[in-house]
Design a protein around this motif. Structure first.
Motif, short mmCIF file in Angstrom:
data_model
loop_
_atom_site.label_atom_id
_atom_site.label_comp_id
_atom_site.label_asym_id
_atom_site.label_seq_id
_atom_site.Cartn_x
_atom_site.Cartn_y
_atom_site.Cartn_z
N VAL A 84 99.28 100.96 56.90
CA VAL A 84 97.84 100.82 57.15
C VAL A 84 97.42 99.37 56.88
N LEU A 85 97.89 98.82 55.76
CA LEU A 85 97.55 97.43 55.43
C LEU A 85 98.12 96.45 56.45
N GLU A 86 99.34 96.70 56.90
CA GLU A 86 99.93 95.83 57.93
C GLU A 86 99.10 95.85 59.21
N GLN A 87 98.62 97.03 59.58
CA GLN A 87 97.79 97.14 60.78
C GLN A 87 96.47 96.40 60.59
N ARG A 88 95.88 96.50 59.43
CA ARG A 88 94.63 95.78 59.15
C ARG A 88 94.85 94.27 59.24
N ILE A 89 95.99 93.81 58.73
CA ILE A 89 96.30 92.38 58.81
C ILE A 89 96.44 91.94 60.27
N ARG A 90 97.14 92.74 61.06
CA ARG A 90 97.29 92.41 62.49
C ARG A 90 95.92 92.36 63.17
N ASP A 91 95.07 93.32 62.85
CA ASP A 91 93.72 93.35 63.44
C ASP A 91 92.92 92.10 63.05
N LEU A 92 92.99 91.72 61.78
CA LEU A 92 92.27 90.54 61.31
C LEU A 92 92.82 89.26 61.95
N GLU A 93 94.15 89.19 62.08
CA GLU A 93 94.76 88.03 62.73
C GLU A 93 94.32 87.93 64.19
N ALA A 94 94.22 89.09 64.85
CA ALA A 94 93.78 89.09 66.24
C ALA A 94 92.32 88.62 66.35
N LYS A 95 91.48 89.05 65.44
CA LYS A 95 90.08 88.61 65.43
C LYS A 95 89.98 87.11 65.19
N LEU A 96 90.77 86.61 64.26
CA LEU A 96 90.75 85.18 63.94
C LEU A 96 91.23 84.34 65.13
N SER A 97 92.25 84.81 65.81
CA SER A 97 92.76 84.05 66.94
C SER A 97 91.77 84.03 68.10
N LYS A 98 90.94 85.04 68.22
CA LYS A 98 89.91 85.08 69.26
C LYS A 98 88.77 84.11 68.95
N GLN A 99 88.53 83.85 67.66
CA GLN A 99 87.45 82.97 67.25
C GLN A 99 87.79 81.51 67.51
N ASP A 100 89.06 81.18 67.61
CA ASP A 100 89.46 79.78 67.82
C ASP A 100 89.25 79.32 69.19
#
Length: 100
Positions: A84-100
């Motif tokens: 679950v934590l790994e999935q949350r990290i992937r989701d957050l990384e995806a959000k961050l990469s979209k903001q750049d």
């Protein structure tokens, strides 16, 4: 035969962690001693093996439950929690990469 079967079932518990070859050897010894006929030995062998497998399954289940309790007491994350934590990290990384 019934008394021998009862004794064998008790033996089967002890043989729960034994291999099929070890059980066969034990049954062969009973045949050599004249305590079982060849036909009885096949039935006895099957019954011992079945009981050993059942007992092994029960022991495995109890061991798994005990391990869960020990891990919970140690406050160790379960595999599911880590996933679950790994999935949350992937989701957050995806959000961050979209903001750049």
């Amino acid at each position: 035969m019934r008394d021998r079967l009862k004794k064998g079932l008790a033996l089967g518990i002890g043989l729960a962690v034994a291999s099929k070859e070890q059980i066969e050897k034990t049954v062969e010894e009973l045949v050599k001693k004249g305590e079982l006929s060849q036909q009885e030995s096949k039935e006895y062998m099957n019954e011992l093996w079945k009981k050993a497998e059942e007992t092994k399954g029960e022991l495995d289940a109890k061991l798994q439950e005990k391990i869960k309790h020990v891990l919970a007491d140690l406050n160790v994350a379960t595999k599911d929690e880590v996933q679950v934590l790994e999935q949350r990290i992937r989701d957050l990384e995806a959000k961050l990469s979209k903001q750049d």
